[in-house]
Write an enzyme that holds these catalytic residues in place. Structure first.
Site, mmCIF file in Angstrom:
data_model
loop_
_atom_site.group_PDB
_atom_site.id
_atom_site.type_symbol
_atom_site.label_atom_id
_atom_site.label_comp_id
_atom_site.label_asym_id
_atom_site.label_seq_id
_atom_site.Cartn_x
_atom_site.Cartn_y
_atom_site.Cartn_z
ATOM 1 N N LEU A 1 0.825 -1.211 0.000
ATOM 2 C CA LEU A 1 0.000 0.000 0.000
ATOM 3 C C LEU A 1 0.854 1.253 0.000
ATOM 4 O O LEU A 1 0.505 2.272 -0.565
ATOM 5 C CB LEU A 1 -0.889 0.035 1.245
ATOM 6 C CG LEU A 1 -2.157 -0.796 1.237
ATOM 7 C CD1 LEU A 1 -2.770 -0.821 2.619
ATOM 8 C CD2 LEU A 1 -3.141 -0.242 0.212
ATOM 9 N N PHE B 1 8.177 3.283 9.619
ATOM 10 C CA PHE B 1 9.035 2.165 10.042
ATOM 11 C C PHE B 1 9.374 1.224 8.900
ATOM 12 O O PHE B 1 10.503 0.798 8.741
ATOM 13 C CB PHE B 1 8.338 1.353 11.133
ATOM 14 C CG PHE B 1 8.073 2.147 12.368
ATOM 15 C CD1 PHE B 1 9.080 2.353 13.297
ATOM 16 C CD2 PHE B 1 6.831 2.711 12.583
ATOM 17 C CE1 PHE B 1 8.849 3.096 14.437
ATOM 18 C CE2 PHE B 1 6.592 3.454 13.731
ATOM 19 C CZ PHE B 1 7.594 3.646 14.653
ATOM 20 N N GLU C 1 7.228 -1.078 5.322
ATOM 21 C CA GLU C 1 6.138 -1.082 4.350
ATOM 22 C C GLU C 1 4.784 -1.329 5.014
ATOM 23 O O GLU C 1 4.703 -1.962 6.059
ATOM 24 C CB GLU C 1 6.395 -2.164 3.306
ATOM 25 C CG GLU C 1 7.332 -1.703 2.216
ATOM 26 C CD GLU C 1 8.602 -2.529 2.099
ATOM 27 O OE1 GLU C 1 8.608 -3.651 2.634
ATOM 28 O OE2 GLU C 1 9.562 -2.030 1.495
ATOM 29 N N ASP D 1 -1.560 16.185 15.434
ATOM 30 C CA ASP D 1 -1.293 16.243 13.996
ATOM 31 C C ASP D 1 -2.567 16.042 13.187
ATOM 32 O O ASP D 1 -2.580 15.298 12.201
ATOM 33 C CB ASP D 1 -0.232 15.189 13.644
ATOM 34 C CG ASP D 1 0.494 15.481 12.341
ATOM 35 O OD1 ASP D 1 0.281 16.568 11.760
ATOM 36 O OD2 ASP D 1 1.273 14.615 11.901
ATOM 37 N N ARG E 1 -4.057 15.050 5.488
ATOM 38 C CA ARG E 1 -3.179 13.949 5.066
ATOM 39 C C ARG E 1 -3.224 12.783 6.040
ATOM 40 O O ARG E 1 -2.855 11.665 5.695
ATOM 41 C CB ARG E 1 -1.740 14.450 4.914
ATOM 42 C CG ARG E 1 -1.128 14.925 6.213
ATOM 43 C CD ARG E 1 0.318 15.416 6.146
ATOM 44 N NE ARG E 1 0.672 15.976 7.452
ATOM 45 C CZ ARG E 1 0.366 17.199 7.868
ATOM 46 N NH1 ARG E 1 -0.251 18.036 7.049
ATOM 47 N NH2 ARG E 1 0.660 17.614 9.088
ATOM 48 N N ASN E 2 -3.655 13.026 7.263
ATOM 49 C CA ASN E 2 -3.688 11.988 8.291
ATOM 50 C C ASN E 2 -5.071 11.367 8.501
ATOM 51 O O ASN E 2 -5.282 10.630 9.454
ATOM 52 C CB ASN E 2 -3.162 12.537 9.611
ATOM 53 C CG ASN E 2 -1.677 12.824 9.531
ATOM 54 O OD1 ASN E 2 -0.965 12.169 8.759
ATOM 55 N ND2 ASN E 2 -1.204 13.797 10.292
ATOM 56 N N ASP F 1 -3.614 8.501 11.597
ATOM 57 C CA ASP F 1 -2.158 8.518 11.743
ATOM 58 C C ASP F 1 -1.799 9.117 13.097
ATOM 59 O O ASP F 1 -2.006 10.293 13.335
ATOM 60 C CB ASP F 1 -1.521 9.319 10.609
ATOM 61 C CG ASP F 1 -0.009 9.147 10.594
ATOM 62 O OD1 ASP F 1 0.592 9.054 11.684
ATOM 63 O OD2 ASP F 1 0.584 9.128 9.506
HETATM 64 P P1 ADP Z 1 3.504 5.984 9.088
HETATM 65 O O1 ADP Z 1 2.544 6.699 9.992
HETATM 66 O O2 ADP Z 1 4.202 4.846 9.731
HETATM 67 O O3 ADP Z 1 4.409 6.905 8.332
HETATM 68 P P2 ADP Z 1 1.328 5.773 7.321
HETATM 69 O O4 ADP Z 1 0.222 5.660 8.282
HETATM 70 O O5 ADP Z 1 1.579 7.104 6.681
HETATM 71 O O6 ADP Z 1 2.639 5.253 7.972
HETATM 72 O O7 ADP Z 1 1.081 4.702 6.193
HETATM 73 C C1 ADP Z 1 1.836 4.597 5.016
HETATM 74 C C2 ADP Z 1 0.918 4.303 3.851
HETATM 75 O O8 ADP Z 1 0.013 3.238 4.147
HETATM 76 C C3 ADP Z 1 0.065 5.475 3.449
HETATM 77 O O9 ADP Z 1 0.045 5.533 2.026
HETATM 78 C C4 ADP Z 1 -1.302 5.158 3.976
HETATM 79 O O10 ADP Z 1 -2.275 5.701 3.138
HETATM 80 C C5 ADP Z 1 -1.333 3.643 3.973
HETATM 81 N N1 ADP Z 1 -2.155 3.174 5.112
HETATM 82 C C6 ADP Z 1 -1.873 3.301 6.432
HETATM 83 N N2 ADP Z 1 -2.843 2.783 7.206
HETATM 84 C C7 ADP Z 1 -3.789 2.309 6.354
HETATM 85 C C8 ADP Z 1 -5.064 1.655 6.525
HETATM 86 N N3 ADP Z 1 -5.549 1.376 7.739
HETATM 87 N N4 ADP Z 1 -5.754 1.321 5.408
HETATM 88 C C9 ADP Z 1 -5.275 1.620 4.182
HETATM 89 N N5 ADP Z 1 -4.104 2.226 3.956
HETATM 90 C C10 ADP Z 1 -3.355 2.568 5.006
#
Ligand code: ADP
Length: 344
Positions: free
Chosen positions: A56, A61, A63, A183, A187-188, A204
């Site tokens: 995705l 941390f 993927e 935050d 974007r979150n 997030d």
């Molecule tokens: P981190 O907070 O560790 O940097 P992210 O939450 O930004 O990671 O996630 C990285 C990627 O995974 C993003 O593109 C996000 O859209 C996707 N993602 C994270 N959580 C989910 C979820 N529950 N369902 C679908 N996609 C997700």
């Protein structure tokens, strides 16, 4: 509340000790993390119930994958999930931070906050298993809803207000638990789907996770902070309360009703700190109905106590949803140079 067995089922006592030590004295979320929610302990899920199907994206941390979870409970055969991974060769600190994220998310149980279904922490690579939110992040969704050329929008005011209400409801849940997210931004937020049935969720918790980390100051201090979403007392004095999230939520409203512009177009973080500290504010989007602009402006009061709580914000948004003048307004047009609007 020093007797913390919250996270005991999946971690060794030594990690548990270090985790508690990483919680700083000045942290407003301290009570939250040390409080007991025995019904919401991390749930270790057998790895063989999990299949990873598709990448995705990249997280802080490692993927993040799409996958499916078999036979989690009696009546659900297969559940689509998102799996955050921690590479096997991660540092001690990353292990703790990753665990902290799972601990934080697992505290919440609300339709507008992403759910943690469980973890695989007994072996490497470690996994955090979340409900799958297939619609992607809110900012990209808003930007994609702009039709090119004539700047019209494929979403109605009612749909935008519902997205705003979803996130306000999620924020109220955090506020009730005395948890400061730090935050809140488009974007979150993630969406269950892109279609009309979409539900937006706060997804997030990276910033709230990082403040527990002893690595926090090494991670870059001010350069890492979401300045354009922060109230002056947060970037000047480091004060964070639920009213910090109210301010950020006001900026999120602005993002929603500009269909995903970068706030303070063309201004750097340093410009924005000076501008906001001396009383400057975002202009509500062009032709934004007064009832809606007023909510944003209330969120940006320089006196934190006067900013509305999330319950109040929800009431005000409900009134917008009943007001034809708001519902029939045109979704705002671009009045900034396009090149500034999408720059990060
Ligand atoms: P981190 O907070 O560790 O940097 P992210 O939450 O930004 O990671 O996630 C990285 C990627 O995974 C993003 O593109 C996000 O859209 C996707 N993602 C994270 N959580 C989910 C979820 N529950 N369902 C679908 N996609 C997700």
């Amino acid at each position: 509340s020093d007797d913390n067995n919250d996270v005991a089922p999946v971690q060794s006592s030594s990690i548990d000790m270090q985790l508690r030590c990483a919680v700083t004295e000045l942290n407003p979320n301290y009570d939250f993390i040390t409080a007991k929610y025995p019904e919401q302990q991390l749930r270790e899920i057998p790895r063989n119930k999990l299949t990873l199907t598709r990448l995705l994206g990249q997280g802080a941390f490692g993927e993040v994958y799409e996958g499916s979870l078999k036979n989690l409970c009696a009546n659900v055969k297969e559940l689509p999930v998102a799996v955050k991974t921690l590479p096997a060769l991660s540092m001690d600190q990353a292990e703790k931070d990753f665990l902290m994220e799972a601990v934080i998310i697992s505290k919440f149980m609300h339709k507008n906050v992403v759910k943690c279904l469980g973890v695989c922490f007994e072996e490497h690579p470690r996994y955090i298993i979340l409900e799958l939110l297939e619609g992607g992040d809110l900012r990209t969704f808003l930007r994609d809803s702009r039709t090119k050329g004539d700047h019209a929008c494929t979403l109605s005011m009612e749909e935008l207000l519902k997205l705003a209400l979803d996130i306000a409801n999620g924020c109220r849940h955090l506020e009730e638990k005395h948890f400061v997210h730090r935050d809140v931004a488009a974007r979150n937020c993630l969406l269950t789907s892109r279609g009309p049935e979409r539900i937006a969720k706060i997804a997030d918790f990276g910033m709230s996770r990082d403040i527990y980390s002893s690595d926090y100051y090494r991670k870059g201090g001010k350069a890492m902070l979401p300045i354009k979403w922060m109230p002056p007392e947060a970037f000047l004095d480091g004060v964070f309360t639920s009213k910090t999230d109210t301010w950020s939520y006001g900026v999120l409203l602005w993002e929603i009703f500009t269909l995903g512009y970068m706030p303070y177009p063309g201004q750097t973080n340093s410009d924005v700190m000076h501008f906001v500290a001396s009383g400057g504010r975002l202009d509500p989007p062009d032709k934004c109905p007064a009832r809606l602009s007023k909510i944003m402006i209330m969120c940006w009061n320089s006196v934190a106590d006067i900013r509305p709580s999330f319950s109040e914000i929800i009431e005000l948004l409900d009134m917008c949803l009943q007001d034809d003048e708001v519902l029939n307004a045109n979704v705002s047009l671009c009045h900034y140079p396009m090149s500034d609007c999408f720059k990060d």
